[in-house]
Design a protein around this motif. Structure first.
Motif, PDB file in Angstrom:
ATOM      1  N   PHE A  27       0.839  -1.695  -0.050  1.00 19.94           N
ATOM      2  CA  PHE A  27      -0.158  -0.035   0.090  1.00 19.94           C
ATOM      3  C   PHE A  27       0.644   1.270   0.094  1.00 19.94           C
ATOM      4  O   PHE A  27       2.182   1.209   0.736  1.00 19.94           O
ATOM      5  N   VAL A  28       0.448   2.488  -0.646  1.00 20.79           N
ATOM      6  CA  VAL A  28       0.744   3.608  -1.093  1.00 20.79           C
ATOM      7  C   VAL A  28       0.376   4.277  -0.772  1.00 20.79           C
ATOM      8  O   VAL A  28      -0.412   4.954  -0.730  1.00 20.79           O
ATOM      9  N   LYS A  29       0.798   5.543   0.436  1.00 20.86           N
ATOM     10  CA  LYS A  29       0.005   6.437   1.610  1.00 20.86           C
ATOM     11  C   LYS A  29       0.449   7.668   1.552  1.00 20.86           C
ATOM     12  O   LYS A  29       1.798   7.832   2.120  1.00 20.86           O
ATOM     13  N   PRO A  30       0.225   8.539   1.571  1.00 20.98           N
ATOM     14  CA  PRO A  30       0.505  10.231   1.568  1.00 20.98           C
ATOM     15  C   PRO A  30       0.705  10.121   2.779  1.00 20.98           C
ATOM     16  O   PRO A  30       0.001   9.729   3.790  1.00 20.98           O
ATOM     17  N   SER A  31       2.021  10.895   3.436  1.00 21.95           N
ATOM     18  CA  SER A  31       1.699  11.064   4.976  1.00 21.95           C
ATOM     19  C   SER A  31       1.462  11.738   5.690  1.00 21.95           C
ATOM     20  O   SER A  31       0.430  11.407   6.918  1.00 21.95           O
ATOM     21  N   ASN A  32       0.397  13.078   5.165  1.00 18.99           N
ATOM     22  CA  ASN A  32      -0.027  14.340   5.406  1.00 18.99           C
ATOM     23  C   ASN A  32      -1.130  13.420   4.590  1.00 18.99           C
ATOM     24  O   ASN A  32      -1.808  14.443   3.746  1.00 18.99           O
ATOM     25  N   ALA A  33      -2.335  12.796   4.647  1.00 24.40           N
ATOM     26  CA  ALA A  33      -3.841  12.722   3.950  1.00 24.40           C
ATOM     27  C   ALA A  33      -4.703  12.186   4.690  1.00 24.40           C
ATOM     28  O   ALA A  33      -4.142  11.071   5.795  1.00 24.40           O
ATOM     29  N   GLY A  34      -5.961  12.396   4.819  1.00 24.45           N
ATOM     30  CA  GLY A  34      -6.704  11.263   5.519  1.00 24.45           C
ATOM     31  C   GLY A  34      -7.820  11.380   4.769  1.00 24.45           C
ATOM     32  O   GLY A  34      -7.849  11.232   3.408  1.00 24.45           O
ATOM     33  N   SER A  35      -9.246  10.083   4.681  1.00 23.64           N
ATOM     34  CA  SER A  35     -10.111  10.014   4.419  1.00 23.64           C
ATOM     35  C   SER A  35      -9.685   9.064   3.353  1.00 23.64           C
ATOM     36  O   SER A  35     -10.255   8.568   2.315  1.00 23.64           O
ATOM     37  N   SER A  36      -8.572   8.104   3.582  1.00 24.14           N
ATOM     38  CA  SER A  36      -7.474   7.163   2.228  1.00 24.14           C
ATOM     39  C   SER A  36      -7.534   7.824   1.088  1.00 24.14           C
ATOM     40  O   SER A  36      -7.367   7.945   0.111  1.00 24.14           O
ATOM     41  N   GLN A  37      -7.554   9.372   1.011  1.00 23.67           N
ATOM     42  CA  GLN A  37      -7.056  10.179  -0.106  1.00 23.67           C
ATOM     43  C   GLN A  37      -5.482   9.912  -0.482  1.00 23.67           C
ATOM     44  O   GLN A  37      -4.674  10.328   0.331  1.00 23.67           O
ATOM     45  N   GLY A  38      -5.315   9.612  -2.080  1.00 23.61           N
ATOM     46  CA  GLY A  38      -4.404   9.335  -2.603  1.00 23.61           C
ATOM     47  C   GLY A  38      -3.723   8.070  -2.345  1.00 23.61           C
ATOM     48  O   GLY A  38      -2.425   7.072  -1.954  1.00 23.61           O
ATOM     49  N   VAL A  39      -4.556   7.249  -0.904  1.00 22.85           N
ATOM     50  CA  VAL A  39      -3.976   5.641  -0.991  1.00 22.85           C
ATOM     51  C   VAL A  39      -4.187   4.990  -2.188  1.00 22.85           C
ATOM     52  O   VAL A  39      -5.475   5.038  -3.020  1.00 22.85           O
ATOM     53  N   SER A  40      -3.398   4.358  -2.399  1.00 22.92           N
ATOM     54  CA  SER A  40      -3.674   3.185  -3.995  1.00 22.92           C
ATOM     55  C   SER A  40      -2.689   1.838  -2.959  1.00 22.92           C
ATOM     56  O   SER A  40      -1.720   1.885  -2.315  1.00 22.92           O
ATOM     57  N   LYS A  41      -3.213   0.618  -3.747  1.00 26.56           N
ATOM     58  CA  LYS A  41      -2.554  -0.117  -3.556  1.00 26.56           C
ATOM     59  C   LYS A  41      -1.807  -0.753  -5.365  1.00 26.56           C
ATOM     60  O   LYS A  41      -1.969  -0.962  -5.951  1.00 26.56           O
ATOM     61  N   ALA A  42      -0.547  -1.081  -4.524  1.00 27.14           N
ATOM     62  CA  ALA A  42       1.001  -1.463  -6.415  1.00 27.14           C
ATOM     63  C   ALA A  42       0.805  -3.339  -6.067  1.00 27.14           C
ATOM     64  O   ALA A  42       1.808  -3.532  -4.981  1.00 27.14           O
ATOM     65  N   GLU A  43       0.610  -3.765  -6.696  1.00 27.88           N
ATOM     66  CA  GLU A  43       0.889  -5.523  -7.256  1.00 27.88           C
ATOM     67  C   GLU A  43       2.118  -5.898  -7.800  1.00 27.88           C
ATOM     68  O   GLU A  43       2.928  -6.552  -7.679  1.00 27.88           O
ATOM     69  N   THR A  44       2.329  -4.553  -8.786  1.00 29.04           N
ATOM     70  CA  THR A  44       3.679  -4.765  -9.705  1.00 29.04           C
ATOM     71  C   THR A  44       4.952  -3.862  -9.246  1.00 29.04           C
ATOM     72  O   THR A  44       3.958  -2.635  -8.693  1.00 29.04           O
ATOM     73  N   ARG A  45       5.927  -3.570  -9.751  1.00 29.07           N
ATOM     74  CA  ARG A  45       6.717  -2.526  -9.955  1.00 29.07           C
ATOM     75  C   ARG A  45       5.803  -1.055 -10.489  1.00 29.07           C
ATOM     76  O   ARG A  45       6.663  -0.320 -10.077  1.00 29.07           O
ATOM     77  N   GLU A  46       5.756  -1.873 -11.732  1.00 33.76           N
ATOM     78  CA  GLU A  46       4.895  -0.372 -12.966  1.00 33.76           C
ATOM     79  C   GLU A  46       3.866   0.393 -11.724  1.00 33.76           C
ATOM     80  O   GLU A  46       3.465   1.472 -11.839  1.00 33.76           O
ATOM     81  N   GLU A  47       2.719  -0.525 -10.980  1.00 32.51           N
ATOM     82  CA  GLU A  47       1.753  -0.106 -10.717  1.00 32.51           C
ATOM     83  C   GLU A  47       2.282   0.538  -9.222  1.00 32.51           C
ATOM     84  O   GLU A  47       2.269   1.630  -8.497  1.00 32.51           O
ATOM     85  N   LEU A  48       3.221   0.261  -8.847  1.00 34.05           N
ATOM     86  CA  LEU A  48       3.899   0.823  -7.259  1.00 34.05           C
ATOM     87  C   LEU A  48       4.553   2.613  -8.051  1.00 34.05           C
ATOM     88  O   LEU A  48       4.245   3.513  -7.370  1.00 34.05           O
ATOM     89  N   LYS A  49       5.201   2.146  -8.993  1.00 31.43           N
ATOM     90  CA  LYS A  49       5.845   3.755  -9.631  1.00 31.43           C
ATOM     91  C   LYS A  49       4.555   4.598  -9.624  1.00 31.43           C
ATOM     92  O   LYS A  49       4.070   5.868  -9.763  1.00 31.43           O
ATOM     93  N   GLN A  50       3.785   4.140 -10.286  1.00 33.05           N
ATOM     94  CA  GLN A  50       1.984   4.327 -10.275  1.00 33.05           C
ATOM     95  C   GLN A  50       1.627   5.438  -9.025  1.00 33.05           C
ATOM     96  O   GLN A  50       1.441   6.519  -8.581  1.00 33.05           O
ATOM     97  N   ALA A  51       1.364   4.804  -7.404  1.00 35.43           N
ATOM     98  CA  ALA A  51       1.393   4.559  -6.937  1.00 35.43           C
ATOM     99  C   ALA A  51       1.466   6.055  -6.255  1.00 35.43           C
ATOM    100  O   ALA A  51       1.584   6.536  -5.307  1.00 35.43           O
ATOM    101  N   LEU A  52       3.034   5.772  -6.069  1.00 38.29           N
ATOM    102  CA  LEU A  52       3.680   6.453  -5.771  1.00 38.29           C
ATOM    103  C   LEU A  52       3.625   7.817  -6.542  1.00 38.29           C
ATOM    104  O   LEU A  52       3.631   9.387  -5.650  1.00 38.29           O
TER     105      LEU A  52
END
Length: 350
Positions: A180-205
């Motif tokens: 899971f990739v999360k902004p350190s400062n954001a609420g209500s799960s805004q900007g949070v996403s799940k990454a299954e692959t290296r490419e998804e991780l890049k997009q999530a970041l």
């Protein structure tokens, strides 16, 4: 006796603006009008402070058309708000502020600093607890000292994005997919996403970077989502627990507020001793960040192991009709009106 004046502050510049407006309505409806006159001040998404006429204007959004500005004076001798209408300024003494603000500029210590400068009692956590708890990375650093398990994590800073491949390598070296990739400062799960692959991780970041310059990449904990409410000042008590049954793959903003299939269960069946462990951990975490007034502390109960894993702490949890915080206290016999009164009393006690 003259009634005291309570300011309910709502809206704000965060991604949780709309949720704040709904929380404020619940709070306003449950303030004891025999004791308090209520002044409504809304902060627009752009940061303009306006006086709202009534709670109905929050429901239809018309408060943003108000021609009356109202700001809290930082002058501690005045303990007042400054209202400007048709070019005429008026000072109104106030007794207490109930911030119904969620997220950045509301739950992160910034507005709490203004209340401190103004010398006005206010509901909820102080500057330090608000700032630490809003920042997921710093919360983890504090909770690391308690010996309470939390998800393994890798911090990523904006400056590291110049070498994004290096960042991906760093994450993959410590954590296995999915993450899971999360902004350190954001609420209500805004900007949070799940990454299954290296490419998804890049997009999530890059998505998380839109919300904050500090990012957390966490291991995925598979398990039940359990929440606990805490209330108090010098003496802190924990509610029972509630369980989130998310309609989506994880309890994101859409699942929380727009998907009717998401459900909350009060007093779910848990393995023996786990509710007490969660309640005990919730109080310990609240105290460790110097919490005051209220917070909701969120955990996972890990599948297969049944281990309790701390997720995050929210120092100004939602107060909507579907929010866990008031529902958990309601299950303990403390209705919303009594809960709001207790929170205001705690503001004076501090």
């Amino acid at each position: 006796m003259a009634k005291k004046k309570v300011v309910v502050l709502f809206g704000g510049r965060s991604s949780e603006h709309e949720v704040s407006c709904v929380s404020a309505q619940t709070i306003i409806h449950n303030i004891d009008r025999d004791q308090y006159d209520v002044i409504l001040i809304g902060i627009t998404k752009e940061g303009k402070w306006l006086k709202a006429d009534n709670v109905e204007s929050l429901q239809d959004g018309s408060w943003v058309q108000s021609k009356v500005s109202a700001v809290i004076s930082p002058d501690a001798l005045k303990k007042s708000i400054i209202v400007t209408e048709n070019g005429q300024m008026t000072e109104i003494k106030v007794d207490v502020v109930f911030p119904a603000l969620h997220g950045l500029y509301g739950e992160d210590g910034t507005v709490q600093g203004l209340f401190e400068l103004a010398g006005i009692p206010y509901v909820g956590c102080g500057v330090l607890a608000s700032a630490i708890s809003m920042d997921k990375l710093y919360t983890k650093l504090v909770v690391d000292q308690l010996g309470i398990r939390q998800a393994a994590y890798v911090p990523v800073l904006k400056s590291e994005f110049e070498n994004i491949e290096g960042v991906l390598d760093k994450v993959e070296k410590k954590l296995s997919y999915p993450v899971f990739v999360k902004p350190s400062n954001a609420g209500s799960s805004q900007g949070v996403s799940k990454a299954e692959t290296r490419e998804e991780l890049k997009q999530a970041l890059y998505l998380a970077l839109q919300h904050d310059r500090k990012i957390l990449v966490e291991e995925t904990i598979v398990g039940r989502e359990i929440e606990c409410a805490v209330l108090g000042g010098d003496q802190v008590e924990a509610s029972g627990v509630g369980e989130i049954l998310a309609a989506a793959e994880f309890y994101d903003y859409e699942a929380k507020y727009h998907n009717a299939e998401s459900k909350t269960v009060i007093s779910p069946q848990l393995p023996e001793g786990k509710e007490e462990e969660i309640r005990r951990d919730a109080v310990a975490i609240f105290k460790s960040v110097d919490g005051y007034g209220l917070s909701r502390v969120d955990f996972f109960l890990e599948k297969d192991t049944n281990e309790v894993v701390f997720n995050e702490i929210n120092t100004l949890p939602g107060f909507t009709s579907i929010s866990m915080y008031p529902m958990l206290w309601g299950a303990k016999g403390l209705d919303k009106k009594e809960l709001v009164s207790r929170l205001i009393e705690l503001a004076y006690a501090r």
